[in-house]
Design an enzyme around this catalytic site. Structure first.
Site, PDB file in Angstrom:
ATOM      1  N   ASP A   1     -13.937  71.656  55.908  1.00  0.00           N
ATOM      2  CA  ASP A   1     -14.961  70.948  56.680  1.00  0.00           C
ATOM      3  C   ASP A   1     -16.165  70.695  55.782  1.00  0.00           C
ATOM      4  O   ASP A   1     -16.743  71.633  55.243  1.00  0.00           O
ATOM      5  CB  ASP A   1     -15.375  71.786  57.897  1.00  0.00           C
TER       6      ASP A   1
ATOM      7  N   CYS B   1     -20.059  62.779  56.209  1.00  0.00           N
ATOM      8  CA  CYS B   1     -18.797  63.519  56.223  1.00  0.00           C
ATOM      9  C   CYS B   1     -17.629  62.672  55.711  1.00  0.00           C
ATOM     10  O   CYS B   1     -16.753  63.176  54.988  1.00  0.00           O
ATOM     11  CB  CYS B   1     -18.500  64.063  57.614  1.00  0.00           C
TER      12      CYS B   1
ATOM     13  N   HIS C   1     -16.778  62.916  63.679  1.00  0.00           N
ATOM     14  CA  HIS C   1     -16.654  63.814  62.520  1.00  0.00           C
ATOM     15  C   HIS C   1     -15.302  63.571  61.851  1.00  0.00           C
ATOM     16  O   HIS C   1     -14.370  63.014  62.447  1.00  0.00           O
ATOM     17  CB  HIS C   1     -16.764  65.279  62.964  1.00  0.00           C
TER      18      HIS C   1
END
Length: 579
Positions: A513, A361, A492
């Protein structure tokens, strides 16, 4: 040949004499020497004599004490006195045995002497007369064949030192000359008795009582000593058990820590299980085995991946472009509940692939941020000729920044190595990479909540101020020249591309996202986009409740001197804290 002093029987050896004495003279019953009482054991006979014949026996006791005093005080004549006492005792035993054949040997100890002197107090005068006559007839020291071969020495008075020929004369001398020194009880009053305070035993005088009590104390001290030894052993055993328990506990804690550490290594991609390339190939093989991917597709994707890794540029298979423009059109024509909205410059969305699913991520958000900077002419000077790098290339670029001297502490935590691993990156690594590219940015740390229920309203206010310096008089939809914001929280990271101010004055962030797949993001590109499609982008104050948030905000371009200063400042990494 040996002759028995009691019955005169002749035997050949000393063992035979001992057997004769045991069998012949130690089988008879105990008889009181004063009243001829019989049929009782030794202890009962002693009690009978002490109670029924106390006065008769007291004189003999006094004489016995005199003999004892003589033994203890005459050190220079110790040997002669002991020999005399043995001779006297031996003669008395023989005389008593002749005159009283019924005296039981049960009262005799292993050495053949009477334990209680009252047993031979009867006819004591006759016995001593017999002993005296025997002494006149022959020299006792020349008697052969007797069990006791001794030499005789004249007794000495313990009070005045006078020497007499025999014990009888010495006894008469002591009774007449030293009667006042004898501890004989008066007939006018009873002798006082002393009870032992520990066991209740009755003693006739105080010295005996004191010796008896001392024995109790010695026994008690010995018992306490044993208790202390046992206590010491118990403490040592308890200490050993505690040490063993502590060792097991430390071992278990160490094992648990190692297990947790290995878990964290796997979680953060530091378990040496391979990097992007290995995971991509492994996951594609799984898809083929499950029938979700044709083998030809597997080989085609593998070839594309190898080409992308070779040139260091992302293949664009996870990219979705044009979302910011679509959002602008939507807010112009719809969104009646929104009062104003501010959007960043154009941003491409990148989502995770087979190669970085679960750990990529941070890299994908950097790609989003970089895609926006590459579309902004203000950053052409520092990013000229650059393309969106693939994840292994980003890892290599961060390692190069570390080698330049940026963030040595962060480099040490990741073992100065990212390539070939699945190591996570966060706000510090993104800041390091951007600064090494001369992109001016800074980190803001919202280290604790600033609102009710763990919310962060200050975070929303800061982002609103970042995108709009003057909210009054601005149009409903503002496409600013500000790049998106890198947003990091525990586990995250995401990218903030805009913010809404709703008619009820609440704020709502618009967030890309990397975990959202392309098929969902492409729904935002439709002409008839509905408000429900924005649900995956909108995040209200109540949706962000992590304990801590960090953002990386881009502010412009660094000069070479500023880059050097930032590199020096990164030796001890600091961030702006709010609140």
């Amino acid at each position: 040949m040996l002759s028995c002093d009691i019955c005169g029987e002749t035997v050949t050896s000393e063992p035979d004499m001992k057997a004769h004495l045991l069998i012949v003279h130690m089988e008879n019953e105990v008889i009181c020497p004063f009243c001829k009482l019989s049929g009782v054991n030794y202890d009962e006979m002693c009690f009978h004599i002490e109670t029924a014949h106390f006065e008769q026996n007291e004189l003999e006791r006094s004489f016995a004490r005199i003999n004892t005093i003589q033994i203890r005080t005459s050190d220079n004549r110790k040997d002669n006195t002991l020999q005399c006492r043995m001779e006297v005792n031996s003669s008395v035993h023989s005389a008593c045995a002749s005159n009283h054949p019924k005296i039981s040997a049960q009262s005799l100890p292993y050495d053949g002497t009477l334990k209680h002197k009252t047993f031979y107090s009867e006819n004591l005068t006759k016995s001593r007369k017999f002993l005296k006559s025997k002494e006149k007839e022959c020299d006792p020291s020349k008697i052969k064949g007797s069990i006791y071969e001794t030499t005789y020495s004249s007794p000495e008075c313990p009070f005045c030192g006078r020497i007499e020929d025999c014990s009888q004369d010495m006894e008469n001398h002591v009774k007449t000359k030293h009667a006042d020194l004898l501890d004989t009880p008066s007939e006018d009053h009873d002798q006082p008795l002393y009870d032992c305070p520990m066991c209740g035993l009755i003693c006739t005088n105080y010295p005996i009582l004191q010796e008896h009590v001392d024995l109790h104390l010695e026994e008690s001290s010995f018992g306490h000593g044993i208790d202390r030894v046992q206590c010491s052993r118990d403490l040592e055993l308890a200490h050993q058990l505690q040490q063993e328990e502590d060792r097991k506990k430390r071992s278990e804690e160490s094992r648990q820590e190692m297990k947790e550490f290995q878990k964290l290594q796997r979680q953060y991609g530091l378990d040496n299980s391979g990097g992007y390339k290995q995971q991509q190939l492994r996951n594609m093989e799984i898809e083929v085995n499950r029938g979700r991917m044709h083998p030809s597709e597997f080989h085609r994707r593998k070839a594309d991946m190898m080409e992308s890794l070779a040139i260091g540029i992302d293949d664009g298979k996870t990219k979705t472009s044009g979302i910011i423009e679509a959002l602008y059109r939507y807010y112009q024509n719809a969104a009646t509940d929104v009062r104003r909205v501010w959007l960043s410059t154009g941003v491409d969305h990148f989502h995770s692939s087979f190669g970085d699913k679960g750990w990529g991520c941070g890299y994908r958000n950097f790609q989003m941020l970089l895609s926006s900077l590459l579309q902004n002419d203000a950053y052409d000077d520092c990013l000229k000729g650059m393309s969106i790098p693939c994840i292994p290339k980003i890892q290599s670029m961060i390692e190069d920044a570390w080698k330049e001297g940026f963030d040595p502490q962060g480099a040490s935590q990741l073992n100065n190595r990212l390539q070939g691993t699945k190591a996570w990156i966060g706000a510090c690594e993104v800041y390091t990479l951007l600064t090494s590219l001369r992109v001016k940015c800074h980190i803001v740390d919202f280290h604790k909540s600033t609102g009710p229920l763990g919310t962060h309203p200050r975070l929303f206010e800061w982002i609103l101020n970042y995108y709009s310096s003057d909210r009054e008089g601005s149009p409903k939809v503002m496409c600013t020249s500000k790049p998106p914001i890198y947003l990091q929280h525990q586990g995250h990271s995401r990218t903030v591309v805009g913010i809404e101010e709703r008619k009820n004055r609440t704020l709502c962030l618009l967030i890309f996202d990397p975990g959202c797949p392309s098929r969902e993001m492409q729904k935002l590109l439709k002409q008839d986009m509905e408000a429900s499609n924005l649900k995956q982008l909108r995040k209200f104050v109540g949706n962000l409740k992590h304990k801590q948030y960090q953002i990386v905000a881009v502010e412009g371009v660094l000069s070479s001197e500023e880059k050097v200063a930032r590199r020096q400042a990164s030796q001890v990494f600091t961030a702006e804290k709010i609140p």
